[in-house]
Design an enzyme around this catalytic site. Structure first.
Site, PDB file in Angstrom:
ATOM      1  N   SER A 109      41.429  43.426  50.865  1.00  0.00           N
ATOM      2  CA  SER A 109      40.352  43.442  49.869  1.00  0.00           C
ATOM      3  C   SER A 109      40.617  42.406  48.787  1.00  0.00           C
ATOM      4  O   SER A 109      41.775  42.125  48.449  1.00  0.00           O
ATOM      5  CB  SER A 109      40.286  44.828  49.232  1.00  0.00           C
ATOM      6  OG  SER A 109      39.478  44.803  48.089  1.00  0.00           O
ATOM      7  N   TYR A 156      44.264  52.831  45.098  1.00  0.00           N
ATOM      8  CA  TYR A 156      43.587  52.250  46.260  1.00  0.00           C
ATOM      9  C   TYR A 156      43.971  50.775  46.420  1.00  0.00           C
ATOM     10  O   TYR A 156      44.387  50.327  47.493  1.00  0.00           O
ATOM     11  CB  TYR A 156      42.056  52.389  46.125  1.00  0.00           C
ATOM     12  CG  TYR A 156      41.312  51.385  46.959  1.00  0.00           C
ATOM     13  CD1 TYR A 156      41.217  51.547  48.338  1.00  0.00           C
ATOM     14  CD2 TYR A 156      40.757  50.236  46.389  1.00  0.00           C
ATOM     15  CE1 TYR A 156      40.581  50.597  49.120  1.00  0.00           C
ATOM     16  CE2 TYR A 156      40.114  49.287  47.161  1.00  0.00           C
ATOM     17  CZ  TYR A 156      40.029  49.468  48.525  1.00  0.00           C
ATOM     18  OH  TYR A 156      39.420  48.518  49.292  1.00  0.00           O
ATOM     19  N   LYS A 184      46.362  48.459  49.374  1.00  0.00           N
ATOM     20  CA  LYS A 184      46.054  47.207  50.093  1.00  0.00           C
ATOM     21  C   LYS A 184      47.173  46.186  49.893  1.00  0.00           C
ATOM     22  O   LYS A 184      47.580  45.491  50.829  1.00  0.00           O
ATOM     23  CB  LYS A 184      44.708  46.642  49.603  1.00  0.00           C
ATOM     24  CG  LYS A 184      43.508  47.489  49.988  1.00  0.00           C
ATOM     25  CD  LYS A 184      43.338  47.606  51.502  1.00  0.00           C
ATOM     26  CE  LYS A 184      42.241  48.550  51.912  1.00  0.00           C
ATOM     27  NZ  LYS A 184      42.218  48.858  53.339  1.00  0.00           N
TER      28      LYS A 184
HETATM   29  C1  UD1 Z   1      35.286  48.256  44.586  1.00  0.00           C
HETATM   30  C2  UD1 Z   1      36.694  47.751  44.615  1.00  0.00           C
HETATM   31  C3  UD1 Z   1      36.938  47.047  45.911  1.00  0.00           C
HETATM   32  C4  UD1 Z   1      36.667  47.980  47.056  1.00  0.00           C
HETATM   33  C5  UD1 Z   1      35.240  48.461  46.985  1.00  0.00           C
HETATM   34  C6  UD1 Z   1      35.065  49.466  48.107  1.00  0.00           C
HETATM   35  C7  UD1 Z   1      37.695  47.167  42.481  1.00  0.00           C
HETATM   36  C8  UD1 Z   1      37.818  46.146  41.422  1.00  0.00           C
HETATM   37  N1  UD1 Z   1      36.909  46.842  43.510  1.00  0.00           N
HETATM   38  O1  UD1 Z   1      34.436  47.122  44.508  1.00  0.00           O
HETATM   39  O2  UD1 Z   1      38.276  46.638  45.986  1.00  0.00           O
HETATM   40  O3  UD1 Z   1      36.912  47.331  48.273  1.00  0.00           O
HETATM   41  O4  UD1 Z   1      34.992  49.059  45.710  1.00  0.00           O
HETATM   42  O5  UD1 Z   1      34.490  50.621  47.757  1.00  0.00           O
HETATM   43  O6  UD1 Z   1      38.276  48.200  42.398  1.00  0.00           O
HETATM   44  N2  UD1 Z   1      27.921  49.075  39.535  1.00  0.00           N
HETATM   45  C9  UD1 Z   1      26.963  49.555  38.659  1.00  0.00           C
HETATM   46  N3  UD1 Z   1      26.440  50.801  38.884  1.00  0.00           N
HETATM   47  C10 UD1 Z   1      26.819  51.581  39.941  1.00  0.00           C
HETATM   48  C11 UD1 Z   1      27.784  51.083  40.840  1.00  0.00           C
HETATM   49  C12 UD1 Z   1      28.327  49.832  40.606  1.00  0.00           C
HETATM   50  O7  UD1 Z   1      26.622  48.880  37.692  1.00  0.00           O
HETATM   51  O8  UD1 Z   1      26.312  52.699  40.066  1.00  0.00           O
HETATM   52  C13 UD1 Z   1      28.475  47.734  39.318  1.00  0.00           C
HETATM   53  C14 UD1 Z   1      29.987  47.730  39.125  1.00  0.00           C
HETATM   54  O9  UD1 Z   1      30.326  47.931  37.800  1.00  0.00           O
HETATM   55  C15 UD1 Z   1      30.340  46.332  39.656  1.00  0.00           C
HETATM   56  C16 UD1 Z   1      29.298  46.077  40.748  1.00  0.00           C
HETATM   57  O10 UD1 Z   1      28.224  46.976  40.473  1.00  0.00           O
HETATM   58  O11 UD1 Z   1      30.176  45.382  38.651  1.00  0.00           O
HETATM   59  C17 UD1 Z   1      29.819  46.325  42.148  1.00  0.00           C
HETATM   60  O12 UD1 Z   1      30.415  47.622  42.168  1.00  0.00           O
HETATM   61  P1  UD1 Z   1      30.861  48.328  43.531  1.00  0.00           P
HETATM   62  O13 UD1 Z   1      29.776  48.223  44.538  1.00  0.00           O
HETATM   63  O14 UD1 Z   1      31.357  49.689  43.173  1.00  0.00           O
HETATM   64  O15 UD1 Z   1      32.071  47.441  44.064  1.00  0.00           O
HETATM   65  P2  UD1 Z   1      33.385  46.955  43.328  1.00  0.00           P
HETATM   66  O16 UD1 Z   1      33.776  47.824  42.208  1.00  0.00           O
HETATM   67  O17 UD1 Z   1      33.232  45.512  43.058  1.00  0.00           O
END
Ligand code: UD1
Length: 339
Positions: A125, A150, A154
């Protein structure tokens, strides 16, 4: 050519099984169905015309893992997806994550050594980079201290693999995924989180279809053009295809080192608001969302430098953000229409 796909009924695993079968590989799936459904193999069968075989057991069980490899010692390679992946859950229950993600890997490595199976593709990841100093991030960027158990699993997994291959004939490719989203064009397989989704796109599609009331956007005070966090979203089918390329590279002895690492991303960064706007455009629906505070542990911005994968693997992500969102939306609608 027989390939073991662990976690093959899961989100990325199922899309990879489709691509492998379509390239002529025979696939055996091992999955404990802790976060997926056995019916996924039927859906895969409908897409490819061949239902992959599925053995349901937990790879944390040493004896069952060994027994599986003993019966399948003609496997040419292993693609190891099976792992827990929810960042928040790993903070709440770290030992669950260390035990599941690390013990299963060690069991697989031991059995691979015993039965002389040499080729491993490992699901890693971009979380291993933490907040990179200067995106885009290439494979040579420093590994930062993990933000969550988590993420740590990795990092440790990559180290366990590297140490193991020094004393065995194992070869391994770690693929560092950025943010996989979207679904197969058939809408027969896609992302199916149990309970409330943690990830952005499943939350968006479930909000649009009415299962969730409102999407929370986590933070608009980041140092980015619109204030929301930036990620490199990649279509899951593009990601899946890279695994087939990696397996062929190993089997055909084209690796340059016994351990190789590749970023799988598009090279484009999009903000949370970019994703929402694209979704609204392709779905024709207005999304009910509200800006809330930052989510602890989130990085501000990260996107890939995919030039090594493009050059060395001859692979490139092709689908754009609108196509990713459109496929995720099609899948959500199709899946809910069956319920
Ligand atoms: C996270 C992990 C990544 C993992 C992936 C798998 C981190 C930094 N990253 O990715 O390693 O492989 O999950 O599950 O830990 N967001 C919102 N509202 C929501 C959900 C998300 O605003 O309800 C935003 C988050 O703040 C982020 C973006 O959308 O900025 C993407 O979030 P998400 O899809 O959860 O992925 P990551 O956090 O990037």
């Amino acid at each position: 050519m027989k390939i073991l796909v662990t976690g093959g009924t899961g989100y990325i695993g199922s899309h990879t099984v489709v691509e492998l079968q379509q390239q002529g590989f025979e696939v055996v799936i091992v999955d404990n169905l802790s976060n997926s459904q056995a019916s996924v193999v039927d859906a895969i069968g409908r897409i490819t015309g061949k239902r992959p075989s599925l053995e349901v057991f937990d790879l944390v069980d040493r004896d069952k893992t060994d027994d599986f490899f003993r019966r399948h010692n003609d496997i040419q390679g292993v693609i190891h997806f099976a792992a827990y992946k929810a960042v928040g859950e790993s903070v709440a229950n770290p030992l669950l994550y260390y035990r599941n993600n690390l013990v299963s890997l060690m069991n697989i490595l031991e059995s691979m050594a015993t039965y002389q199976i040499e080729n491993l593709v490992f699901s890693s990841s971009c979380t291993v980079y933490g907040q990179p100093d200067e995106p885009p991030v290439s494979e040579t960027a420093p590994i930062k201290k993990a933000e969550s158990p988590y993420g740590n699993t990795k990092q440790i997994s990559e180290e366990i693999i590297q140490d193991t291959l020094k004393s065995t004939s194992l070869k391994a490719i770690a693929l560092r995924y950025f943010n996989p989203i979207g679904a197969h064009e058939s809408a027969l397989i896609g992302e199916l989180p149990l309970g409330i989704p943690n990830n952005l796109v499943p939350f968006i599609t479930q909000t649009a279809i009415g299962i969730r009331q409102q999407l929370s956007v986590f933070g608009d005070d980041y140092n980015t053009p619109d204030g929301t966090a930036i990620r490199d979203y990649i279509h899951v089918v593009d990601l899946a295809k890279a695994h087939v390329v990696a397996v062929k590279r190993m089997i055909e002895n084209r690796m340059k080192h016994h351990f190789e690492v590749f970023n799988l991303g598009t090279g484009n960064g999009y903000s949370v608001l970019d994703v929402i706007k694209s979704f609204e455009k392709v779905s024709g629906r207005k999304l009910n969302y509200v800006i809330v505070g930052r989510r602890p542990g989130d990085v501000e911005k990260v996107w890939a430098d995919p030039s090594l994968s493009n050059r060395e693997l001859g692979w490139k992500a092709l689908k754009n953000l609108d196509e990713m969102n459109a496929s995720a939306w099609k899948w959500e609608q199709y899946y809910r229409s069956k319920e």
